[in-house]
Design an enzyme around this catalytic site. Structure first.
Site, short mmCIF file in Angstrom:
data_model
loop_
_atom_site.label_atom_id
_atom_site.label_comp_id
_atom_site.label_asym_id
_atom_site.label_seq_id
_atom_site.Cartn_x
_atom_site.Cartn_y
_atom_site.Cartn_z
N TRP A 46 25.41 13.48 -84.05
CA TRP A 46 24.55 14.67 -83.92
C TRP A 46 24.11 14.94 -82.48
O TRP A 46 22.99 15.42 -82.26
CB TRP A 46 23.25 14.51 -84.72
CG TRP A 46 23.39 14.20 -86.16
CD1 TRP A 46 23.91 15.02 -87.12
CD2 TRP A 46 22.99 13.00 -86.84
NE1 TRP A 46 23.83 14.40 -88.34
CE2 TRP A 46 23.27 13.17 -88.19
CE3 TRP A 46 22.39 11.81 -86.42
CZ2 TRP A 46 23.01 12.18 -89.15
CZ3 TRP A 46 22.13 10.83 -87.36
CH2 TRP A 46 22.43 11.02 -88.70
N GLN B 188 8.78 35.51 -97.61
CA GLN B 188 8.08 35.97 -98.81
C GLN B 188 7.48 37.36 -98.59
O GLN B 188 7.55 38.23 -99.46
CB GLN B 188 6.96 34.95 -99.16
CG GLN B 188 6.36 35.13 -100.53
CD GLN B 188 7.37 34.86 -101.65
OE1 GLN B 188 8.36 34.18 -101.45
NE2 GLN B 188 7.13 35.45 -102.81
N GLU C 66 14.13 14.55 -83.05
CA GLU C 66 13.09 13.97 -82.16
C GLU C 66 12.02 13.26 -82.97
O GLU C 66 10.84 13.33 -82.64
CB GLU C 66 12.49 15.05 -81.26
CG GLU C 66 13.50 15.60 -80.29
CD GLU C 66 13.09 15.45 -78.85
OE1 GLU C 66 12.12 14.72 -78.56
OE2 GLU C 66 13.77 16.06 -78.02
N GLY C 67 12.43 12.60 -84.03
CA GLY C 67 11.49 11.90 -84.91
C GLY C 67 11.13 12.77 -86.08
O GLY C 67 10.54 13.85 -85.90
N SER D 37 16.43 7.35 -87.49
CA SER D 37 15.03 6.98 -87.27
C SER D 37 14.93 5.55 -86.74
O SER D 37 14.06 5.23 -85.94
CB SER D 37 14.25 7.07 -88.59
OG SER D 37 14.35 8.37 -89.12
N GLY E 208 10.03 39.98 -98.68
CA GLY E 208 10.69 40.12 -99.99
C GLY E 208 12.21 40.02 -99.86
O GLY E 208 12.71 39.19 -99.12
N CYS F 291 22.58 10.92 -75.92
CA CYS F 291 23.21 10.34 -77.12
C CYS F 291 22.51 9.05 -77.51
O CYS F 291 22.80 7.98 -76.94
CB CYS F 291 24.68 10.06 -76.86
SG CYS F 291 25.60 11.47 -76.24
N PRO G 254 25.61 7.13 -86.68
CA PRO G 254 25.66 7.32 -88.14
C PRO G 254 24.71 6.37 -88.86
O PRO G 254 24.08 6.74 -89.84
CB PRO G 254 27.12 7.02 -88.47
CG PRO G 254 27.87 7.33 -87.22
CD PRO G 254 26.96 6.99 -86.08
C1 FAD Z 1 20.70 19.78 -84.86
C2 FAD Z 1 20.47 18.36 -84.48
C3 FAD Z 1 20.42 17.99 -83.16
C4 FAD Z 1 20.23 16.66 -82.81
N1 FAD Z 1 20.27 16.31 -81.48
C5 FAD Z 1 20.27 15.00 -81.15
C6 FAD Z 1 20.48 14.61 -79.81
O1 FAD Z 1 20.67 15.43 -78.91
N2 FAD Z 1 20.51 13.29 -79.52
C7 FAD Z 1 20.31 12.33 -80.48
O2 FAD Z 1 20.34 11.15 -80.16
N3 FAD Z 1 20.10 12.68 -81.77
C8 FAD Z 1 20.08 13.98 -82.13
N4 FAD Z 1 19.90 14.35 -83.45
C9 FAD Z 1 19.69 13.31 -84.46
C10 FAD Z 1 18.27 13.29 -84.98
O3 FAD Z 1 17.40 12.82 -83.98
C11 FAD Z 1 18.24 12.42 -86.27
O4 FAD Z 1 18.88 13.18 -87.26
C12 FAD Z 1 16.83 12.06 -86.67
O5 FAD Z 1 16.30 11.12 -85.78
C13 FAD Z 1 16.75 11.48 -88.09
O6 FAD Z 1 17.67 10.47 -88.27
P1 FAD Z 1 18.65 10.48 -89.57
O7 FAD Z 1 19.22 11.84 -89.63
O8 FAD Z 1 19.55 9.34 -89.48
O9 FAD Z 1 17.67 10.32 -90.80
P2 FAD Z 1 17.18 8.94 -91.44
O10 FAD Z 1 16.60 8.09 -90.39
O11 FAD Z 1 18.27 8.37 -92.27
O12 FAD Z 1 16.01 9.45 -92.38
C14 FAD Z 1 16.26 10.03 -93.67
C15 FAD Z 1 14.91 10.28 -94.34
O13 FAD Z 1 14.23 9.02 -94.52
C16 FAD Z 1 12.96 9.08 -93.89
N5 FAD Z 1 12.63 7.74 -93.32
C17 FAD Z 1 13.41 6.93 -92.57
N6 FAD Z 1 12.72 5.83 -92.21
C18 FAD Z 1 11.48 5.96 -92.74
C19 FAD Z 1 10.29 5.16 -92.72
N7 FAD Z 1 10.24 3.99 -92.05
N8 FAD Z 1 9.21 5.60 -93.37
C20 FAD Z 1 9.23 6.77 -94.05
N9 FAD Z 1 10.31 7.58 -94.10
C21 FAD Z 1 11.43 7.17 -93.45
C22 FAD Z 1 13.10 10.11 -92.78
O14 FAD Z 1 11.85 10.63 -92.39
C23 FAD Z 1 13.99 11.15 -93.47
O15 FAD Z 1 13.20 11.96 -94.28
C24 FAD Z 1 20.06 15.67 -83.82
C25 FAD Z 1 20.10 16.05 -85.17
C26 FAD Z 1 20.34 17.35 -85.51
C27 FAD Z 1 20.44 17.71 -86.96
#
Ligand code: FAD
Length: 445
Positions: free
Chosen positions: A191, A398, A425-426, A165, A401, A157, A161
């Site tokens: 998540w 695609q 994972e990034g 990233s 179809g 974890c 919210p």
């Molecule tokens: C199915 C699933 C499983 C997951 N499992 C885990 C888990 O086990 N443990 C855990 O800790 N998390 C988990 N996650 C969370 C996941 O790692 C995050 O969703 C992910 O890191 C992206 O963070 P965010 O969703 O807050 O997107 P945001 O960080 O809000 O990003 C939104 C958009 O903005 C872009 N962005 C943000 N900052 C920048 C920047 N500096 N430059 C350019 N673009 C940027 C991003 O690339 C993205 O396109 C999971 C998510 C899902 C959906």
């Protein structure tokens, strides 16, 4: 008079050079470059493939529809030694680093949702392995998986919210209570794969907010031994639906002081060093961010999962293109379709080469060697594989179809599953940031 034949003079020179090269090549210390797998790697890959084909794939559509953790499949994998701590250790010991991505590719070729239920625990156990002490390894890592008769899963974890990233925005706090010699954890995680159903939760929390990511640490929270850990709503997802994802709330959760990974003494030293380096404004303190260290170790493995999905979709599309007839001939007879398949095959292989390179380098790093692993090779592998999986699964739809768009065929599910590989994972953007910083040496934003 005998004239020297210029051609034979050249070939004599070439022969002499070839002889010298041959002798040089057989000198001990040189190793031949090879992408060939050895017998053991092939055998284990084929064993994982058989499980994926016989057990995972037939169950894939059902668990995707049910959107539930496929406990019977996990149990079956544990019974044959494919799920569990030993299974993971056996994959990690391969000095080439290839066994882990090989097995992941096969399991996710079977199905990504079930694959994630089998492999999601690895994130928490890797965090314990990369941040914990040997005593913590033996105390907690077996509990992440349970036993073949009583299988368990674990959760890592980090995300919140407001902190996806941007891990420096983590708000979950861990405060040390000297009276009881415990940590008290408060906050919300988002998540989390296996969040709330896992036995062991590895939680990244802020200990000293003034230090940003250097003030964070990872904690082991055994769910059944604490009060105040609550699962939030289980999330309904686009893909990976057989894998459980949920928010987790921590409300005054108390754990023993010893549950901080690496130990409290080491943490105190690390925090003191970080304060010191901040005072002297020295760049690059030795403190490592807990979640980043975990991601570094696992990135290429995540890439291998994406390749498994891409390969599965490519195979379905290739078979379909050979048998589906339009205009009186198989659709693969058209370059428009055949070239798509050629590109899909090439991109999958290119992604796999990046994954194998990163796997090989990170294995060397773990052995204490110093591979030139400085250019974001792990990120390159994950980025390429994730984007290839999205592109290949879309092209597969695609090629199929209208059939491709329905749940009568698996490529629709594979496309939904692939999309997460540009997000978790990034994200792809963050991987590009990591690579751009690594190759430029600049703090690109
Ligand atoms: C199915 C699933 C499983 C997951 N499992 C885990 C888990 O086990 N443990 C855990 O800790 N998390 C988990 N996650 C969370 C996941 O790692 C995050 O969703 C992910 O890191 C992206 O963070 P965010 O969703 O807050 O997107 P945001 O960080 O809000 O990003 C939104 C958009 O903005 C872009 N962005 C943000 N900052 C920048 C920047 N500096 N430059 C350019 N673009 C940027 C991003 O690339 C993205 O396109 C999971 C998510 C899902 C959906």
């Amino acid at each position: 008079m005998t004239m020297t034949d210029p051609k034979s003079a050249v070939s004599a020179d070439v022969m002499a050079l070839a002889g010298e090269l041959g002798a040089e090549r057989s000198r001990p210390g040189w190793s031949a470059f090879s992408l060939g797998l050895n017998d053991e790697q092939r055998e284990i890959r084929d064993w994982a493939h058989a499980f994926a084909a016989d057990v995972i794939r037939p169950a894939a559509a059902e668990w995707d529809e049910r959107e539930e953790t496929p406990w019977p499949v996990i149990q079956e994998a544990a019974k044959i030694g494919l799920y569990g701590l030993d299974a993971n250790i056996n994959l990690f010991v391969d000095p080439s680093g290839l066994l882990m991505p090989l097995v992941h590719e096969e399991l996710f070729w079977g199905d990504a949702g079930i694959g994630m239920s089998l492999k999601g625990t690895g994130l928490a156990s890797s965090a314990i392995f990369s941040n914990g002490t040997p005593e913590q390894w033996s105390q907690w890592m077996p509990r992440c998986y349970g036993t073949a008769d009583d299988v368990r899963v674990a959760a890592f974890c980090s995300s919140e919210p407001g902190a996806g990233s941007d891990v420096s925005a983590i708000r979950t706090r861990a405060v040390y209570d000297a009276v009881t010699d415990e940590w008290v954890i408060n906050g919300q995680k988002a998540w989390a794969t296996n969040g709330g159903i896992a036995d062991i939760h590895v939680v990244v929390a802020t200990v000293d907010p003034s230090l940003g990511t250097k003030g964070q640490a990872a904690f082991v929270v055994p769910r059944t031994e604490v009060r105040g850990l609550e699962m939030g709503t289980k999330l309904k997802k686009h893909g990976l639906r057989a894998s459980h994802t949920a928010d987790v709330f921590f409300d005054n959760v108390r754990i023993p002081a010893a549950n901080v990974l690496g130990g409290k003494e080491k943490l105190d030293e690390r925090l003191a060093r970080a304060h010191e380096s901040r005072k002297s404004a020295a760049a690059g303190s030795s403190g490592r961010n807990a979640s980043m260290a975990t991601f570094e170790m696992t990135r290429h493995i995540v890439g291998a999962q994406a390749i498994g999905i891409a390969r599965a979709a490519y195979e379905v599309a290739l078979d379909y293109a050979k048998t589906r007839e339009q205009f009186g001939r198989p659709i693969i007879d058209n370059q428009g379709i055949a070239f798509k398949l050629a590109d899909m095959a090439m991109e999958i292989d290119a992604a796999r080469l990046l994954v194998w390179r990163a796997a090989n380098m990170s294995a060397a790093l773990m052995r204490g060697e110093t591979p030139d692993y400085r250019h974001g090779e792990g990120s390159m592998a994950k980025l390429k594989a994730g984007e290839v999986a999205v592109k290949v699964t879309e092209e597969a739809i695609q090629i199929l179809g209208g059939n491709g768009y329905t749940r009568e065929y698996p490529v629709e599910r594979m496309h939904r599953d692939a999309k997460i590989y540009t997000i978790f994972e990034g994200t792809s953007e963050i991987q590009r940031l990591v690579i751009a910083r690594a190759i430029s040496g600049m703090r690109i934003r």
